[in-house]
Design a protein around this motif. Structure first.
Motif, PDB file in Angstrom:
ATOM      1  N   PHE A 251       0.835  -1.210   0.000  1.00 36.63           N
ATOM      2  CA  PHE A 251       0.000   0.000   0.000  1.00 36.63           C
ATOM      3  C   PHE A 251       0.865   1.253   0.000  1.00 36.63           C
ATOM      4  CE2 PHE A 251      -1.772   3.286   2.881  1.00 36.63           C
ATOM      5  CZ  PHE A 251      -2.808   3.753   2.075  1.00 36.63           C
ATOM      6  N   PHE A 252       1.871   1.293   0.871  1.00 39.84           N
ATOM      7  CA  PHE A 252       2.750   2.467   0.934  1.00 39.84           C
ATOM      8  C   PHE A 252       3.596   2.597  -0.341  1.00 39.84           C
ATOM      9  CE2 PHE A 252       1.933   2.163   5.558  1.00 39.84           C
ATOM     10  CZ  PHE A 252       1.564   3.479   5.777  1.00 39.84           C
ATOM     11  N   GLN A 253       4.009   1.485  -0.901  1.00 40.61           N
ATOM     12  CA  GLN A 253       4.738   1.544  -2.166  1.00 40.61           C
ATOM     13  C   GLN A 253       3.871   2.150  -3.268  1.00 40.61           C
ATOM     14  OE1 GLN A 253       5.795  -2.606  -2.591  1.00 40.61           O
ATOM     15  NE2 GLN A 253       7.787  -2.343  -1.622  1.00 40.61           N
ATOM     16  N   PHE A 298      -9.356   4.772   5.934  1.00 39.73           N
ATOM     17  CA  PHE A 298     -10.177   3.661   5.457  1.00 39.73           C
ATOM     18  C   PHE A 298      -9.340   2.708   4.609  1.00 39.73           C
ATOM     19  CE2 PHE A 298     -12.819   1.969   1.946  1.00 39.73           C
ATOM     20  CZ  PHE A 298     -13.671   1.157   2.690  1.00 39.73           C
ATOM     21  N   TYR A 299      -8.588   3.256   3.655  1.00 41.41           N
ATOM     22  CA  TYR A 299      -7.772   2.399   2.796  1.00 41.41           C
ATOM     23  C   TYR A 299      -6.521   1.892   3.503  1.00 41.41           C
ATOM     24  CZ  TYR A 299     -10.794   3.543  -1.100  1.00 41.41           C
ATOM     25  OH  TYR A 299     -11.880   3.664  -1.931  1.00 41.41           O
ATOM     26  N   PHE A 300      -6.043   2.655   4.479  1.00 34.03           N
ATOM     27  CA  PHE A 300      -4.909   2.194   5.278  1.00 34.03           C
ATOM     28  C   PHE A 300      -5.285   0.918   6.034  1.00 34.03           C
ATOM     29  CE2 PHE A 300      -2.912   2.171   9.531  1.00 34.03           C
ATOM     30  CZ  PHE A 300      -1.584   2.025   9.169  1.00 34.03           C
ATOM     31  N   GLN A 306      -5.755  -6.490   2.301  1.00 28.88           N
ATOM     32  CA  GLN A 306      -5.366  -6.481   0.885  1.00 28.88           C
ATOM     33  C   GLN A 306      -5.013  -5.057   0.486  1.00 28.88           C
ATOM     34  OE1 GLN A 306      -7.748  -8.850  -1.943  1.00 28.88           O
ATOM     35  NE2 GLN A 306      -7.832  -7.032  -3.230  1.00 28.88           N
ATOM     36  N   ALA A 307      -3.866  -4.866  -0.116  1.00 31.79           N
ATOM     37  CA  ALA A 307      -3.362  -3.528  -0.415  1.00 31.79           C
ATOM     38  C   ALA A 307      -4.306  -2.759  -1.328  1.00 31.79           C
ATOM     39  CB  ALA A 307      -1.984  -3.618  -1.061  1.00 31.79           C
ATOM     40  N   ALA A 308      -4.608  -1.528  -0.929  1.00 31.96           N
ATOM     41  CA  ALA A 308      -5.406  -0.638  -1.769  1.00 31.96           C
ATOM     42  C   ALA A 308      -4.533  -0.103  -2.906  1.00 31.96           C
ATOM     43  CB  ALA A 308      -5.958   0.515  -0.939  1.00 31.96           C
ATOM     44  N   LYS A 309      -5.152   0.119  -4.054  1.00 31.95           N
ATOM     45  CA  LYS A 309      -4.434   0.675  -5.192  1.00 31.95           C
ATOM     46  C   LYS A 309      -4.069   2.137  -4.927  1.00 31.95           C
ATOM     47  CE  LYS A 309      -4.836  -3.090  -7.627  1.00 31.95           C
ATOM     48  NZ  LYS A 309      -3.657  -3.952  -7.883  1.00 31.95           N
ATOM     49  N   ALA A 316      -8.317  11.972  -0.882  1.00 32.59           N
ATOM     50  CA  ALA A 316      -7.635  12.323   0.364  1.00 32.59           C
ATOM     51  C   ALA A 316      -6.341  13.073   0.087  1.00 32.59           C
ATOM     52  CB  ALA A 316      -7.347  11.064   1.185  1.00 32.59           C
ATOM     53  N   ILE A 317      -5.607  12.633  -0.918  1.00 30.00           N
ATOM     54  CA  ILE A 317      -4.323  13.258  -1.238  1.00 30.00           C
ATOM     55  C   ILE A 317      -4.520  14.702  -1.678  1.00 30.00           C
ATOM     56  CG2 ILE A 317      -2.359  13.195  -2.820  1.00 30.00           C
ATOM     57  CD1 ILE A 317      -2.244  11.085  -0.614  1.00 30.00           C
ATOM     58  N   SER A 318      -5.614  14.997  -2.388  1.00 30.88           N
ATOM     59  CA  SER A 318      -5.863  16.381  -2.798  1.00 30.88           C
ATOM     60  C   SER A 318      -5.982  17.300  -1.594  1.00 30.88           C
ATOM     61  CB  SER A 318      -7.133  16.462  -3.657  1.00 30.88           C
ATOM     62  OG  SER A 318      -8.300  16.171  -2.893  1.00 30.88           O
TER      63      SER A 318
END
Length: 498
Positions: A251-253, A298-300, A306-309, A316-318
């Motif tokens: 996920f972090f990658q 939520f995605y964390f 299972q890793a979120a895309k 959230a990033i915006s």
């Protein structure tokens, strides 16, 4: 009189002019870049949706298909027709990112936010590809701006328009519904505004959002809530829950690659500053924090299983980018920060530039694994299929997966491409007409499956199956993907006739 104004206010027109110039420059670049390469399979899939208008679809909301239908109305069933609305949404996202940041923190942080967004890899390519992310991001930022106006001016129309915008965002991407949670958290954390949660204005906001989102609920009510099951499966929630460190690392990658190390690490730094330094914890910073936290967390936590895309957290990033711009503006006098920002931006721009290239082969990536080659070489496929069509005269084609079927439908719009009966479930093809199997029909099955798997349903449905070779999808001498072909003839004779 001018000298009595703060310096940041005096420079506001200058900052606005630079921001607007940058937003327009990026818009015109994307407008020219959009038709320069073929559709990726998901874009072709959504284009196919637009040819079958509906209240919603099995895996996504309807807004992406509606947007493509608008673009195709003006520019035809072309690459530009599919992508034009993504470019327009990208322009709108840039404008409302600036307006929201300026409303919260002033003109200089708003300019920084626009610069950061312009250097963000996923934001840039996401403003070209017509996926659910471009309308989702636009309506996320528009909703945040309208809700802020509703709080500052306390006019009912802003509450209603904010609800409509959230509803439209939900029709694009279901995660936009979490923006209601973001707004609720912000009001709950502000004692002087907590009473608004039980007010008629907030009820009007919620009612507007629910009313606009009704097409999704109505469609799912009539189709057995298939979207719910898809989302549970997509999030890895249909199997036993657990904690998988490798998935969290992935996920972090994904986040680092999608948004650049500078922006992603910088956003986390800004979040920590706001959380642990009281002087930075203003109501405006809290607003950004509540916009960022629900979606990202939520995605964390979903990534424990299972890793979120990478693109799943784009909304959230915006908000995190605005928070990063605010934090940088507070420490802008530090020379070391300026060096860090400049160096990080250059790396982000380099990463973004690579995504706008034709290939990553110079990095040692093989053509079959090169993401930049996914939308390239499709014209070579069209040429091969036309030759096959002229030689075998099939009544229709059957493809091995929905993305391939959609891409080929877009390439050869005078032909019909279907999915095998056994592979239609959990795709939109399950709700459309399937291929007609008749004793004298002829079909071609095309597969990009490396194991040359032939679905059992085809063996039952057709009386004779013959392998007829295959061909490569090629781009400038690079062999991208291999396709195997089978000729399918007729259907098995009924037992009574044998």
């Amino acid at each position: 009189m001018l000298k009595s104004l703060p310096l940041c206010v005096q420079r506001r027109p200058f900052y606005r002019a630079i921001a607007l110039g940058l937003i327009l420059a990026v818009f015109f670049f994307h407008l020219g870049f959009a038709p320069s390469f073929d559709l990726v399979p998901d874009e072709a899939y959504y284009w196919l949706w637009s040819k079958h208008p509906a209240f919603s679809y099995a895996t996504k909301g309807p807004l992406v298909a509606w947007a493509i239908a608008i673009g195709s109305f003006f520019f035809g069933d072309s690459v530009l027709g599919v992508r034009i609305m993504s470019v327009v949404f990208g322009l709108g996202s840039g404008l409302f990112l600036y307006l929201l940041a300026e409303e919260l923190f002033g003109a200089f942080p708003a300019l920084l936010a626009v610069i950061f967004a312009a250097g963000c890899p996923l934001f840039s390519i996401g403003s070209v590809l017509m996926t659910i992310d471009s309308p989702s991001l636009f309506f996320w930022l528009l909703s945040a701006f309208l809700f802020l106006k509703a709080l500052s001016e306390d006019k009912l129309r802003y509450w209603i328009w904010a609800g409509i915008s959230v509803g439209l965002g939900f029709l694009a991407k279901y995660v936009n519904g979490l923006e209601i949670l973001s707004f609720s958290l912000y009001l709950a954390l502000q004692p002087q505004r907590r009473s608004l949660l039980c007010s008629n204005r907030f009820f009007s906001f919620l009612s507007s959002a629910l009313l606009v989102s009704l097409p999704v609920w109505i469609w799912n009510l009539n189709h057995g809530w298939v979207t719910v099951f898809h989302l549970l499966h997509r999030g890895g929630l249909t199997s036993s829950l657990g904690f998988h460190p490798s998935e969290l690392l992935k996920f972090f990658q994904e986040q680092l690659l999608s948004y650049s190390p500078f922006l992603f690490v910088g956003i986390l730094w800004a979040v920590l500053l706001v959380l642990f330094i009281p002087s930075l914890r203003s109501p405006q910073a809290l607003y950004c924090l509540t916009l960022f936290s629900p979606v990202f967390l939520f995605y964390f936590f979903l990534s424990f299983q299972q890793a979120a895309k990478g693109n799943w957290t784009v909304t959230a990033i915006s908000s995190g980018i605005i928070l990063l711009a605010y934090a940088c503006s507070k420490f802008w006098a530090l020379p070391s920060l300026k060096v860090f920002v400049l160096g990080g931006l250059l790396l982000s721009l380099l990463q973004t530039a690579l995504l706008h290239g034709e290939s990553l082969s110079f990095l040692g990536i093989k053509p079959g694994k090169d993401p930049l080659l996914r939308p390239r070489g499709w014209q070579s496929v069209a040429i091969q299929l036309k030759e096959i069509q002229d030689h075998f005269h099939p009544d229709f084609f059957i493809a091995s997966d929905y993305g391939l079927a959609a891409a080929l439908n877009f390439l050869l719009q005078n032909c019909r491409f279907y999915l095998p009966t056994d592979l239609r479930s959990q795709t939109q093809f399950a709700y459309w007409e399937s291929y007609p199997v008749q004793p004298r029909c002829r079909a071609i099955y095309i597969s990009n499956d490396e194991n040359a798997f032939l679905p059992q349903c085809l063996k039952k449905e057709f009386g004779q199956i013959e392998p007829i070779g295959g061909f490569w999808r090629e781009y400038k001498g690079k062999k991208v993907e291999y396709y195997r072909l089978w000729l399918l003839l007729g259907s098995p004779a009924p037992a009574s006739e044998k």
